[in-house]
Design a protein around this motif. Structure first.
Motif, PDB file in Angstrom:
ATOM      1  N   LEU A  68       6.572  -5.764 -12.422  1.00 62.34           N
ATOM      2  CA  LEU A  68       7.101  -4.422 -12.170  1.00 62.34           C
ATOM      3  C   LEU A  68       7.793  -4.503 -10.818  1.00 62.34           C
ATOM      4  N   THR A  69       9.012  -4.028 -10.780  1.00 59.52           N
ATOM      5  CA  THR A  69       9.849  -4.307  -9.617  1.00 59.52           C
ATOM      6  C   THR A  69       9.865  -3.193  -8.584  1.00 59.52           C
ATOM      7  N   GLU A  70       9.325  -2.043  -8.921  1.00 53.83           N
ATOM      8  CA  GLU A  70       9.350  -0.905  -8.006  1.00 53.83           C
ATOM      9  C   GLU A  70       7.980  -0.242  -8.010  1.00 53.83           C
ATOM     10  N   PRO A 100       6.673 -12.327  -4.317  1.00 49.45           N
ATOM     11  CA  PRO A 100       6.719 -11.372  -3.207  1.00 49.45           C
ATOM     12  C   PRO A 100       7.608 -10.156  -3.516  1.00 49.45           C
ATOM     13  N   GLY A 101       7.059  -8.979  -3.217  1.00 55.33           N
ATOM     14  CA  GLY A 101       7.818  -7.749  -3.436  1.00 55.33           C
ATOM     15  C   GLY A 101       7.725  -7.215  -4.854  1.00 55.33           C
ATOM     16  N   LYS A 102       7.118  -8.007  -5.760  1.00 57.48           N
ATOM     17  CA  LYS A 102       7.006  -7.559  -7.153  1.00 57.48           C
ATOM     18  C   LYS A 102       5.544  -7.533  -7.574  1.00 57.48           C
ATOM     19  N   TYR A 103       5.232  -6.595  -8.455  1.00 60.68           N
ATOM     20  CA  TYR A 103       3.879  -6.482  -8.989  1.00 60.68           C
ATOM     21  C   TYR A 103       3.741  -7.452 -10.159  1.00 60.68           C
ATOM     22  N   PHE A 104       2.790  -8.361 -10.065  1.00 56.79           N
ATOM     23  CA  PHE A 104       2.554  -9.360 -11.099  1.00 56.79           C
ATOM     24  C   PHE A 104       1.476  -8.836 -12.043  1.00 56.79           C
ATOM     25  N   ALA A 105       1.871  -8.643 -13.306  1.00 55.89           N
ATOM     26  CA  ALA A 105       0.974  -7.977 -14.258  1.00 55.89           C
ATOM     27  C   ALA A 105      -0.040  -8.936 -14.881  1.00 55.89           C
ATOM     28  N   GLY A 106       0.252 -10.239 -14.862  1.00 51.62           N
ATOM     29  CA  GLY A 106      -0.651 -11.195 -15.506  1.00 51.62           C
ATOM     30  C   GLY A 106      -0.365 -11.404 -16.981  1.00 51.62           C
ATOM     31  N   ASP A 107       0.680 -10.751 -17.490  1.00 52.61           N
ATOM     32  CA  ASP A 107       1.043 -10.896 -18.899  1.00 52.61           C
ATOM     33  C   ASP A 107       2.357 -11.669 -19.031  1.00 52.61           C
ATOM     34  N   GLY A 108       2.453 -12.444 -20.108  1.00 54.36           N
ATOM     35  CA  GLY A 108       3.712 -13.094 -20.428  1.00 54.36           C
ATOM     36  C   GLY A 108       4.552 -12.146 -21.284  1.00 54.36           C
ATOM     37  N   ALA A 109       5.871 -12.273 -21.179  1.00 58.39           N
ATOM     38  CA  ALA A 109       6.750 -11.410 -21.970  1.00 58.39           C
ATOM     39  C   ALA A 109       8.052 -12.135 -22.221  1.00 58.39           C
ATOM     40  N   LYS A 110       8.804 -11.646 -23.191  1.00 63.01           N
ATOM     41  CA  LYS A 110      10.156 -12.171 -23.371  1.00 63.01           C
ATOM     42  C   LYS A 110      11.133 -11.011 -23.559  1.00 63.01           C
ATOM     43  N   PHE A 128       0.865  -1.188   0.000  1.00 65.99           N
ATOM     44  CA  PHE A 128       0.000   0.000   0.000  1.00 65.99           C
ATOM     45  C   PHE A 128       0.898   1.233   0.000  1.00 65.99           C
ATOM     46  N   ALA A 129       0.929   1.938  -1.125  1.00 62.86           N
ATOM     47  CA  ALA A 129       1.885   3.037  -1.301  1.00 62.86           C
ATOM     48  C   ALA A 129       1.254   4.381  -0.968  1.00 62.86           C
ATOM     49  N   LYS A 130       2.083   5.278  -0.478  1.00 62.50           N
ATOM     50  CA  LYS A 130       1.682   6.687  -0.378  1.00 62.50           C
ATOM     51  C   LYS A 130       2.744   7.508  -1.101  1.00 62.50           C
ATOM     52  N   TRP A 131       2.287   8.263  -2.070  1.00 66.13           N
ATOM     53  CA  TRP A 131       3.201   9.123  -2.830  1.00 66.13           C
ATOM     54  C   TRP A 131       2.946  10.575  -2.469  1.00 66.13           C
ATOM     55  N   PHE A 132       4.028  11.330  -2.386  1.00 66.63           N
ATOM     56  CA  PHE A 132       3.965  12.780  -2.152  1.00 66.63           C
ATOM     57  C   PHE A 132       3.256  13.097  -0.830  1.00 66.63           C
ATOM     58  N   VAL A 133       3.766  12.458   0.198  1.00 67.45           N
ATOM     59  CA  VAL A 133       3.160  12.526   1.529  1.00 67.45           C
ATOM     60  C   VAL A 133       3.146  13.966   2.043  1.00 67.45           C
ATOM     61  N   GLY A 134       1.988  14.377   2.522  1.00 66.96           N
ATOM     62  CA  GLY A 134       1.848  15.726   3.090  1.00 66.96           C
ATOM     63  C   GLY A 134       1.469  16.780   2.067  1.00 66.96           C
ATOM     64  N   GLY A 135       1.639  16.452   0.774  1.00 70.93           N
ATOM     65  CA  GLY A 135       1.313  17.422  -0.273  1.00 70.93           C
ATOM     66  C   GLY A 135      -0.192  17.546  -0.467  1.00 70.93           C
ATOM     67  N   LYS A 136      -0.619  18.718  -0.887  1.00 72.60           N
ATOM     68  CA  LYS A 136      -2.039  18.936  -1.191  1.00 72.60           C
ATOM     69  C   LYS A 136      -2.165  19.647  -2.534  1.00 72.60           C
ATOM     70  N   LEU A 137      -3.180  19.261  -3.279  1.00 74.01           N
ATOM     71  CA  LEU A 137      -3.480  19.956  -4.536  1.00 74.01           C
ATOM     72  C   LEU A 137      -4.910  19.653  -4.930  1.00 74.01           C
ATOM     73  N   THR A 168      -4.001 -10.560  -5.670  1.00 78.30           N
ATOM     74  CA  THR A 168      -3.957 -10.580  -7.133  1.00 78.30           C
ATOM     75  C   THR A 168      -2.614 -10.116  -7.677  1.00 78.30           C
ATOM     76  N   TYR A 169      -2.063  -9.066  -7.079  1.00 79.59           N
ATOM     77  CA  TYR A 169      -0.908  -8.433  -7.713  1.00 79.59           C
ATOM     78  C   TYR A 169       0.424  -8.655  -7.005  1.00 79.59           C
ATOM     79  N   TRP A 170       0.397  -8.924  -5.699  1.00 85.56           N
ATOM     80  CA  TRP A 170       1.655  -8.892  -4.952  1.00 85.56           C
ATOM     81  C   TRP A 170       2.022 -10.211  -4.294  1.00 85.56           C
ATOM     82  N   SER A 171       1.215 -11.268  -4.514  1.00 89.27           N
ATOM     83  CA  SER A 171       1.520 -12.507  -3.802  1.00 89.27           C
ATOM     84  C   SER A 171       2.254 -13.521  -4.676  1.00 89.27           C
ATOM     85  N   ARG A 172       2.075 -13.452  -5.999  1.00 84.68           N
ATOM     86  CA  ARG A 172       2.694 -14.458  -6.875  1.00 84.68           C
ATOM     87  C   ARG A 172       4.222 -14.397  -6.768  1.00 84.68           C
TER      88      ARG A 172
END
Ligand code: ATP
Ligand code: MG
Length: 653
Positions: free
Chosen positions: A471-473, A498-508, A71-80, A492-496
């Motif tokens: 996606l690694t970051e 651990p620590g990486k986002y699993f997109a569900g797509d194959g790639a080479k 669970f990410a928080k980006w730009f903590v404390g910022g308001k817009l 769905t995204y973070w358990s396959r």
């Protein structure tokens, strides 16, 4: 994946055409190769620096808080305020007279252009109405509208008051609409009487009425009069837009919200199953969309005319028709209707009329244009185009080359952009002034984005091998959760891996380490122990001059485990393909890729089942190929397609 994957992939057709940017293009491009080095040196600082393109009411104290991953928080404390960033600040900067959108409705001559000043006023009016209706920050608002300017106004009015919207594509059924309204518990629905498509009205308000029978908590609807057809208005519940929004106060004081304030919930296309409610938040999303539009499309807001030919009801529309372009003060095109109404040159007429310089669309559209023939675009002046993009599915190399040649005049860079509803903005793409594009390859993770291909155990595969795209970051425009279901998000995204986002797509990764998308992991076929990619067999079929589109699935087979079954649409000039077409195409695939990939069966069809966003729904074809009842079809564009295909299957068997 297993070793056999790697060896099977090694056998597949290779692509050796490349298109480097011209020196002139590279010299004027917004970014050069040094952008990768800057991002690699310090990824978080890179995003902190990019965030200066937004106008902050209060500055952020921390770029990323990943302590509660995933669970990410980006730009903590910022308001817009997102709407202020998309509108007011441009007017204040003296750009009030710039056109925000050229609108092309479907009825003949139905055109208008709206400036940044006018759009700001209209958004303020709608924001005032929503507040008057008791909508508060955090309340969800459903939007079920056609491709008209009011849809953009509705979205930005929600953003302005901090009410997350959920836009439901205007072609969805009452059932699909009700499910989404209930899932995010929206109490207000913004809609229209109807919209136009291929000369007929697509009714919307009657669908809302039907949906609301199941949604007792919806207390208000506001209805745009678009087609003028008779609609039932429920007393005390339904209001006309022209009686409320059009007469409201044109100014509105916007409040600043936390950087992480929810902006919208968007349901995924449902290509692989039941749609998921993806939550996007404010600052990171706006940064991701506006930065990537500028970087990848080499956007020059003073001179470009930008056209994402996608419906606002899916994520490409949210990010690259609405939020990214407006945050960049872009002049964009919005069109209502279909590419073949009133004639098959409609898109090219629009490009010519407005001098569109950047076009962004889906491979399904490109393959359709190929099917119709190159003589149609050839009748129009497309010389204003300087960049063309593709999104939504892997673009087959033949389609890429056709697109570049016949739409891009053999000169424009093609950007094949990989991303998802979940990623919010582009993740993998060439940079048009830097990258030598390869037809069919999405190439490289964008600066500041970490992408990799991993094996079953989560280890990075060497160049020349295939596996799972991850996606690694964390990244600023990443989804924050699945609406109401944080566990499903994690699962769905973070358990396959651990620590990486699993997109569900194959790639080479090819020999140069460039990335090729191979289709959904769920669609990968296992034929006699070899794992085969749907995308590569489809691309081989599309490379045959008779074939315009192809969809390949694996069907269970007594001898081989799974067998390849291909559904193909022929190009216009190929007629019915002749009696031997199936045999010919089976041998073609065997020759292009190898005997292992030779389809057991080839069916010539007139249409393929596609989602509303234009993606082939292979899971439905697999159901047909395996003679099962077809699964969830709520996001299918045309439900009759499946009956026709099933009929064809029965005759061929
Ligand atoms: P669901 O998740 O409900 O099954 P969906 O994945 O089709 O639906 P979207 O988020 O609209 O919903 O689509 C994202 C997917 O589209 C990606 O995961 C990928 O499979 C495909 N895709 C998008 N762009 C590209 C591209 N340039 N090349 C290859 N595939 C792409
Ligand atoms: Mg998906």
């Amino acid at each position: 994946m297993t070793d056999t994957t790697t060896s099977a992939l090694d056998n597949l057709a290779s692509e050796d055409r490349t298109f480097p940017p011209s020196p002139e293009f590279a010299a004027q491009a917004n970014v050069d190769a040094s952008i990768y080095a800057e991002a690699d040196a310090d990824r978080v600082a890179f995003w902190g620096e990019r965030a200066k393109r937004l106008t902050w009411a209060e500055p952020f104290e921390q770029v990323l808080d990943w302590s509660d991953a995933p669970f990410a928080k980006w730009f903590v404390g910022g308001k817009l305020n997102v709407a202020v960033n998309c509108l007011d600040r441009h007017v204040e900067a003296g750009l009030g007279d710039r056109v925000a959108y050229h609108f092309e409705g479907e009825p003949d001559g139905d055109r208008s252009s709206v400036t940044y000043r006018e759009l700001t006023e209209r958004v303020c009016q709608a924001a005032n109405v929503l507040e008057g209706l008791g909508v508060q920050a955090g309340d969800r608002v459903a939007i079920y509208m056609p491709m008209i300017l009011e849809t953009v106004v509705a979205m930005l009015a929600c953003a302005r008051i901090g009410a997350p919207h959920t836009v439901v594509f205007g072609g969805f059924s009452a059932d699909a609409l009700a499910t989404r309204i209930l899932d995010c518990d929206a109490r207000v629905v913004l809609t229209a009487d109807g919209g136009w498509r291929k000369g007929a009205e697509v009714p919307l308000k009657p669908v809302v009425d039907e949906a609301l029978e199941r949604c007792p908590d919806v207390r208000t609807t506001v209805v745009v009069k678009r087609t003028g057809s008779d609609v039932a208005m429920v007393d005390g519940r339904d209001l006309w837009w022209h009686d409320t929004v059009d007469v409201a106060e044109r100014t509105h004081e916007a409040q600043a919200f936390d950087a992480e304030h929810p902006l919208y919930v968007m349901y995924t296309s449902g290509t692989t199953g039941k749609p998921k409610g993806i939550l996007h938040t404010s600052a990171g999303y706006l940064l991701g969309t506006s930065w990537t539009q500028w970087e990848v499309f080499d956007l020059k807001p003073e001179t470009d005319v930008y056209w994402t030919a996608a419906d606002i009801g899916w994520v490409t529309g949210h990010s690259y028709v609405v939020y990214g372009p407006l945050a960049n003060a872009t002049t964009s095109v919005i069109y209502e209707g279909a590419p073949d109404a009133p004639h098959k040159g409609r898109w090219w007429e629009i490009v010519e009329r407005y001098g569109v310089s950047i076009l962004y669309c889906a491979p399904t559209a490109i393959r359709t244009f190929m099917k119709w023939g190159a003589d149609i675009p050839a009748k129009y002046d497309l010389s204003s185009l300087r960049i063309i993009g593709s999104v939504g599915e892997p673009i087959n190399p033949e389609a890429y080359v056709w697109y570049r040649e016949h739409i891009g005049s053999g000169r424009t860079p093609v950007v094949d952009t990989w991303w998802q509803t979940e990623t919010g903005s582009l993740m993998i793409s060439p940079l048009p002034g830097v990258t030598a594009g390869k037809p069919g390859a999405a190439m490289k993770a964008l600066p500041g984005i970490g992408a990799d291909v991993v094996d079953d155990a989560g280890n990075s595969v060497p160049d020349g091998s295939g596996g799972y795209l991850v996606l690694t970051e964390p990244w600023p425009s990443m989804l924050r959760t699945i609406w109401g279901d944080p566990e499903r998000y994690r699962e769905t995204y973070w358990s396959r891996f651990p620590g990486k986002y699993f997109a569900g797509d194959g790639a080479k990764k090819d020999a140069d380490g460039d990335l090729w998308l191979l289709g959904r992991v769920d669609d990968v076929m296992n034929v006699a122990g070899h794992r085969l990619s749907t995308t590569e067999i489809e691309s081989a079929l599309v490379a045959n001059p008779k074939v315009a589109e192809a969809a390949v699935v694996g069907a269970s087979d007594e001898t081989t485990g799974q067998a390849v079954v291909a559904f193909v649409i022929l190009r216009g000039e190929a007629g019915d393909g002749g009696p031997e077409v199936a045999t010919e195409l089976r041998e073609w695939v065997a020759k292009q890729i190898g005997k292992i990939a030779r389809p057991r069966q080839i069916l010539v069809v007139a249409e393929l089942p596609k989602t509303r966003s234009g993606k082939i729904m292979r899971r439905l074809l697999r159901d047909v190929a395996e003679n099962r009842p077809v699964g969830d079809v709520t996001t299918l564009a045309d439900t009759t397609v499946m009956d026709t295909i099933r009929g064809g299957m029965a005759t061929a068997a």
